[in-house]
Design an enzyme around this catalytic site. Structure first.
Site, PDB file in Angstrom:
ATOM      1  N   LYS A 107       0.856  -1.183   0.000  1.00 19.67           N
ATOM      2  CA  LYS A 107       0.000   0.000   0.000  1.00 19.67           C
ATOM      3  C   LYS A 107       0.891   1.231   0.000  1.00 19.67           C
ATOM      4  CE  LYS A 107      -3.955   1.546   2.583  1.00 19.67           C
ATOM      5  NZ  LYS A 107      -4.225   1.830   3.969  1.00 19.67           N
ATOM      6  N   HIS A 109      -0.251   4.532   0.363  1.00 15.38           N
ATOM      7  CA  HIS A 109      -0.781   5.735   1.008  1.00 15.38           C
ATOM      8  C   HIS A 109      -1.321   5.350   2.381  1.00 15.38           C
ATOM      9  CE1 HIS A 109      -4.094   3.742  -1.068  1.00 15.38           C
ATOM     10  NE2 HIS A 109      -4.827   4.136  -0.041  1.00 15.38           N
TER      11      HIS A 109
END
Length: 232
Positions: A107, A109
């Site tokens: 991921k 963010h």
């Protein structure tokens, strides 16, 4: 054979009740024809997951004591296992173990990185939790992730059922993992214990392993079984 622990006997019955362990005539992904089939996706309800977590916790406690900090469940199947087992661990043994899993996709963010749950840091002692004896492939993916987190000590791997059959070599997947990575690999129960517990013994009015099925299991192991399954 030594007396089988109560939780192992209960776990075998629980697998049968949950439809996770079935007997008959199956063709496995490997192409092997097998008289038994394990579908660990069969644990779906709250009470099933709670009990599953307890059996894992008991087996982990049996094999590794309280001597670890983090329970790592490889994505995706290991995620609910690691959550259920850490909850059961605090409930049964009053010890706080942290859960951790990896993401399949990193991921970029918010909560970044490859790990879900607890971060892993230098000095952490980790037990890996999986559903069934794997081909070792998930460990191949998992091991470098854990190593990259710092100076961690992997105490071992815990799976639910040791199928006791050959992996890529003459040895079982659990033996191969032990030799490749140097940590022990254990199961809540082995297939031999399943047979011992269910062969010609009625459970809820059914005989799940009669002499015919026992003969089929024996011949399966003559063909695909490990030469000698040595315990730790």
């Amino acid at each position: 054979m030594t007396h089988m622990e109560q939780y192992k006997q209960e776990f075998i019955e629980f697998m049968v009740d949950s439809g996770v362990l079935r007997f008959g005539d199956f063709t496995l992904k490997s192409g092997r024809k097998s008289p038994f089939f394990m579908n660990a996706g069969g644990y779906v309800t709250g009470s099933q997951l709670r009990r599953l977590g307890q059996y894992y916790a008991k087996a982990i406690h049996d094999n590794y004591g309280d001597d670890f900090d983090v329970l790592f469940g490889p994505a995706y199947k290991g995620i609910p296992l690691s959550v259920a087992a850490t909850m059961a661990y605090s409930e049964l043994y009053g010890k706080e173990i942290r859960y951790c899993s990896n993401r399949k996709e990193i991921k970029d963010h918010g909560d970044t990185g490859i790990l879900l749950g607890s971060p892993i840091k230098d000095g952490d002692r980790v037990v890996i939790i999986e559903d069934v004896t794997t081909s070792g492939k998930s460990i191949e993916e998992t091991f470098p992730i854990l190593e990259a987190q710092g100076e961690v000590e992997i105490k071992g791997l815990m799976v639910s059922l040791n199928r006791m059959e050959r992996g890529k070599t003459e040895k079982s997947a659990l033996q191969e993992i032990k030799e490749t990575y140097g940590f022990s690999a254990n199961a809540i129960v082995t297939m031999a214990e399943v047979v011992e517990h269910l062969h010609n013994k009625p459970y809820k009015g059914n005989i799940y392993i009669d002499d015919t099925l026992k003969a089929a299991i024996d011949s399966y192991y003559q063909q695909y079984g490990v030469k000698q399954e040595v315990s730790q």
